[in-house]
Scaffold this active site. Structure first.
Site, mmCIF file in Angstrom:
data_model
loop_
_atom_site.group_PDB
_atom_site.id
_atom_site.type_symbol
_atom_site.label_atom_id
_atom_site.label_comp_id
_atom_site.label_asym_id
_atom_site.label_seq_id
_atom_site.Cartn_x
_atom_site.Cartn_y
_atom_site.Cartn_z
ATOM 1 C CG ASN A 197 -1.562 -1.278 1.549
ATOM 2 O OD1 ASN A 197 -2.289 -1.701 0.845
ATOM 3 N ND2 ASN A 197 -1.291 -2.011 2.705
ATOM 4 C CD GLU A 202 5.246 -6.375 0.003
ATOM 5 O OE1 GLU A 202 4.508 -5.796 -1.104
ATOM 6 O OE2 GLU A 202 5.408 -7.904 -0.125
HETATM 7 N N1 ARG Z 1 1.006 -7.450 -3.572
HETATM 8 C C1 ARG Z 1 1.384 -8.446 -2.702
HETATM 9 C C2 ARG Z 1 2.751 -8.849 -2.752
HETATM 10 O O1 ARG Z 1 3.218 -9.700 -3.344
HETATM 11 C C3 ARG Z 1 0.487 -9.592 -2.341
HETATM 12 C C4 ARG Z 1 -0.779 -9.330 -1.653
HETATM 13 C C5 ARG Z 1 -1.887 -10.246 -2.231
HETATM 14 N N2 ARG Z 1 -2.995 -10.304 -1.433
HETATM 15 C C6 ARG Z 1 -4.021 -11.032 -1.784
HETATM 16 N N3 ARG Z 1 -4.793 -11.431 -1.052
HETATM 17 N N4 ARG Z 1 -4.049 -11.788 -3.003
HETATM 18 O O2 ARG Z 1 3.568 -7.909 -2.253
HETATM 19 ZN ZN ZN Z 2 4.696 -8.209 -4.730
#
Ligand code: ARG
Ligand code: ZN
Length: 877
Positions: A268, A301
């Site tokens: 986020n 992240e």
């Molecule tokens: N974008 C996140 C990451 O790989 C993964 C979060 C995915 N969450 C989900 N509930 N599909 O860093």
């Molecule tokens: Zn990711």
């Protein structure tokens, strides 16, 4: 009711601004959303298209358009949407009042409570569980978030962006905070956190001299476990500046650690939310593996801020646009700050065990899928890990310089946009001046290609030829495959162990030692080859393929000692061990006696004594291919017990043959002084603990005693867990004594309790079935906590193949019971667990029938979530 990539249409409306007011209360949180909406000029639906908003598990309490309350007949609400048939043809403002219940939200998608902390998870489609909204990644808006809560309930109030206002709400016990995020973003990057949290602070000066406040929020009392996460964040920030020229863009960067989280972490904007197991670390609570994971995931992240947030995905089919690229970036980061070969080995291990097995079964899908029922089922090893391999192949094909230029172009051209894989690859094509249209098939074609390599040597002409055929097996919905554009790194090792020059006949010396495969079959002829070489193929795992060669055991032992490519030295040992283990598993199946492997032991011994190899690399050499990998290689009529017995036998046999070297390592690598998490120290501990593991396998009584002593005297969690995991593979009384002592000492620490659950679940004996059932009733276990479920049930099904595949079928029954119990509570985690059945078709007929019956029992449930429904129907095929 699948969603298809070919059905993509631009949104009918775009949102420029969102002002949210969230009045937090445990069971009834009120959300009011003020949206500045306008028709999308790029939509083919025209300006009078109805406005359709997504919404789920929320209660609509009121709605106003340009200040006028809408009457019942002006809009229609279903379980999944809110439709306003007639909206202005120009810009307008919509105000929507809704309510949701964070405490009842066990799905952990949208706004929920984790151990009392309010937090959100909006990727992929959780924002619609907070308010009605066009919940798709190609709608980018500027968000302002006002949070109100009782100060006693939630003293800390956080959202994306910069804090612009805060204070008391007069006449109440409440306070508020207002956060403003200047960067337009899709709703999946929205986050809000509120609760009683402690903070660990630092700051970072960016390359242009801006000061960024860094804050890690954790449950009070855990502040002393944040230092490593903070150090990792700062090193990731610096690395992205130095390597990709990417600077952070807000004045503050926040991370919050919560105990209940469906995945690892979430990027986020300005407010990353993490599963706390990937933040909290202290030498006495976290292992070297935990430290490495924290460093990697923090970086991952953080890197999303550019690859994911500033440039995002047009639709969810493009998930690999941000995930494959960001995994590639985090791999490069750890390769630079730690050991490159060791990170490559661990990435390839992960790829083989998770992705190759996915690609070989009913859940196979392209890196960019073309349809889905539930997008959360596509956060897979294929999208992430194979997605990263595809980016790595691009890097290999066009070279580091062109790749960097392509990235620069991508950032310059698409900043602030929601784009596709085609857009990304076009930047790489332009920057390198190469046609990448054939390469693009890597994104569209599922299945692991097989390369069949044969060679011939002409002594009189001094030429050596490699013939490489490629073939990708059929996968669901893709019976026929095109040839791929494959970077194939090779070397020739002379009989003296020296590297031979690579001179292509008719073309001269190769600039880089990478052959490019583009046809179904190609022959490459090298000249000036003075003696018959042993080929070192697919160096560094330059392409994610299965290799078939006619090299013999002697060649693999030779490469294991002489290859100049460290990855391929490890790979040669793996291949040798794989061939050996498959033969042993055959013998175990037929009840034949299992032989020792003196040649392999001798070659390993030589490598262990080789001073030029780093300890972490030697530890990797000692790690045999996993039972899952072996099952995948065997692929038909698999007997998991025979594989397990074969692997155990080889470990014990190596432990005996190398006992001198292993004890020597155990003595010499004993550490003294304070624990340091750096890669070198971790590598030394890793080698020593790998030695202990084989020692414990070799001699039941003495080995267990030594492992127990290791447990008793351990001064850090790495050694404690290594001792326990050596003990769990034995059936000796020390095992349960140590496990009991560990629980007694750490029952108050949920992360350590999860380690204990996992160790129990991995005990490779039939009694573990009963143990797991009993532990599900233990005070330490709650089915609503994903980390508990993954530690106990996920580990049982994933790390303990012999017991999960018990010939009684009880393991399958246990898993099906858990899936059915969990599905109504948390469909995402239930779906992930049900994926453990994905290799059922490979099993021998008895187990296959039992597994199938349990998968069918799940499918027969009338109230299955979309998530589990999709997985089990695909698995059954
Ligand atoms: N974008 C996140 C990451 O790989 C993964 C979060 C995915 N969450 C989900 N509930 N599909 O860093
Ligand atoms: Zn990711």
């Amino acid at each position: 009711q699948p969603v298809r990539l070919s059905d993509y249409r631009p949104p009918t409306h775009t949102i420029d601004e969102v002002a949210l007011t969230v009045r937090l209360a445990p069971q009834k949180t009120l959300v009011s959303a003020r949206l500045k909406v306008r028709p999308n000029p790029k939509s083919d639906a025209g300006p009078d298209a109805p406005l359709v908003l997504d919404g789920e598990a929320i209660e609509l309490r009121g709605i106003m358009l340009d200040g006028v309350p809408l009457a019942q007949g002006d809009y229609a609400v279903t379980d999944e949407s809110l439709t306003i048939a007639r909206v202005p043809a120009g810009p307008f403002e919509l105000e929507i009042e809704t309510a949701c219940n964070p405490e009842a939200n066990t799905a952990l998608s949208g706004l929920y409570r984790s151990n009392g902390t309010y937090c959100t998870q909006c990727e992929a489609q959780g924002f619609r569980r907070i308010t009605y909204y066009p919940d798709r990644p190609d709608v980018l808006a500027r968000f302002t978030t006002r949070i109100e809560a009782r100060r006693s309930d939630a003293p800390v109030l956080l959202a994306n962006g910069n804090l612009v206002d805060s204070g008391e709400i007069e006449g109440t016990e409440k306070h508020y905070a207002v956060w403003e995020d200047p960067f337009p973003k899709p709703a999946y990057l929205f986050a809000l956190v509120a609760g009683n949290l402690a903070v660990f602070e630092d700051s970072f000066t960016t390359m242009s001299g801006r000061e960024v406040a860094l804050k890690i929020y954790v449950e009070p009392g855990k502040e002393d476990r944040c230092a490593w996460a903070m150090a990792s964040l700062k090193s990731a920030m610096r690395w992205d500046e130095e390597t990709f020229g990417r600077e952070y863009d807000l004045d503050i960067f926040m991370i919050v650690a919560v105990p209940d989280f469906n995945m690892g972490a979430m990027e986020n904007k300005g407010l990353n939310v993490f599963n706390d197991k990937y933040i909290l670390a202290r030498p006495d609570t976290a292992t070297d593996q935990d430290y490495a994971n924290i460093e990697r995931i923090i970086a991952h992240e953080y890197f999303h801020n550019w690859t994911g947030n500033r440039i995002t995905c047009r639709d969810w089919f493009q998930l690999c646009l941000k995930e494959g690229l960001t995994v590639f970036r985090d791999q490069e980061f750890s390769s630079d700050v730690r050991s490159r070969p060791v990170r490559r080995i661990s990435d390839v291990r992960l790829l083989r065990s998770q992705q190759f097995s996915e690609d070989a079964g009913p859940l196979a899908h392209p890196v960019r899928p073309s349809s889905y029922i539930e997008i959360n089922n596509f956060y897979t090893a294929t999208v992430y890990e194979k997605g990263a391999e595809v980016v790595r192949m691009l890097h290999t094909l066009i070279g580091g310089q062109a790749f960097r230029a392509g990235m620069d172009l991508y950032f310059a051209r698409h900043d602030g946009e929601a784009v596709t894989m085609e857009d990304f690859v076009a930047c790489m094509a332009e920057a390198s001046g190469r046609d990448l249209s054939q390469f693009f098939a890597w994104y569209e074609q599922a299945g692991t290609p097989r390369l069949i390599v044969t060679d011939s040597y002409d002594e009189t002409a001094g030429t050596y030829s490699l013939t490489v055929a490629q073939e990708t097996p059929p996968t669901p919905d893709q019976p026929d495959k095109k040839p791929l554009d494959i970077p194939f790194a090779v070397g020739l090792v002379g009989p003296d162990g020296q590297e031979m020059p690579l001179v292509l006949d008719g073309e001269g010396a190769m600039e880089r030692p990478v052959l490019e495969l583009t046809q179904r079959e190609q022959t490459f002829r090298f000249r000036d080859v003075a003696a018959r070489p042993v080929p070192s193929l697919n160096r560094g795992f330059s392409a994610p393929v299965r290799l078939e060669t006619d090299l013999g055991d002697g060649d693999w032992l030779f490469l294991m000692s002489h290859d100049s490519d460290p990855f391929n030295r490890w790979e040669a040992a793996q291949i040798y061990a794989k061939r050996l283990l498959i033969r042993l598993a055959g013998d175990a199946s037929s009840g034949a006696p299992l032989a020792d492997a003196p040649d392999f032991a001798e070659a390993l011994g030589r490598s262990l004594r080789d001073q030029s190899l780093e300890p972490a690399f030697k530890a990797e050499l000692l790690g045999l291919p996993s039972e899952t990998d072996l099952a995948g290689e065997i692929a038909r009529n698999v007997d998991p017990q025979a594989i397990h017995d074969a692997r155990r036998h080889l470990q014990a046999s190596l432990g005996r043959a190398l006992s001198g070297e292993l004890q020597d390592i155990y003595e010499r690598f004993a550490t003294s002084g304070p624990y340091s998490p750096d890669a070198d120290s971790a590598g030394r501990r890793g080698l020593r603990n790998a030695a202990l593991g084989l020692i414990a396998m070799a001699d039941g009584e003495r080995g267990a005693a030594q492992a127990f002593e290791h447990f008793r005297t351990a001064e850090n969690m790495t050694d404690t867990i290594a001792a326990l995991s050596a003990l769990t593979r034995t059936n000796r009384p020390e095992r349960d004594r140590a496990l009991d002592a560990f629980y007694a000492a750490h029952s108050g620490d949920h992360l350590l309790v999860d380690k204990w659950l996992m160790l129990n679940a991995a005990i490779p004996f039939p009694e573990t079935l009963e143990r797991v059932r009993t532990l599900m009733e233990h005070e330490a276990f709650s089915i609503t906590r994903p980390n508990n479920v993954r530690a106990l049930i996920g580990a049982f099904a994933g790390l303990n193949p012999a017991t999960f595949n018990d010939p009684s079928g009880d393991g399958y029954r246990l898993l099906a019971d858990v899936v059915l119990e969990l599905d109504p509570l948390n469909p995402q985690v239930a779906a992930r667990l049900s994926g453990s059945f994905k290799t059922w078709r490979m099993l021998e007929p008895g187990r296959r029938a039992l597994a199938k019956a349990e998968i069918e029992r799940i499918r027969a449930c009338k109230t299955l979530s979309r998530d589990v429904y999709e997985i089990v129907t695909r698995i059954l095929g």
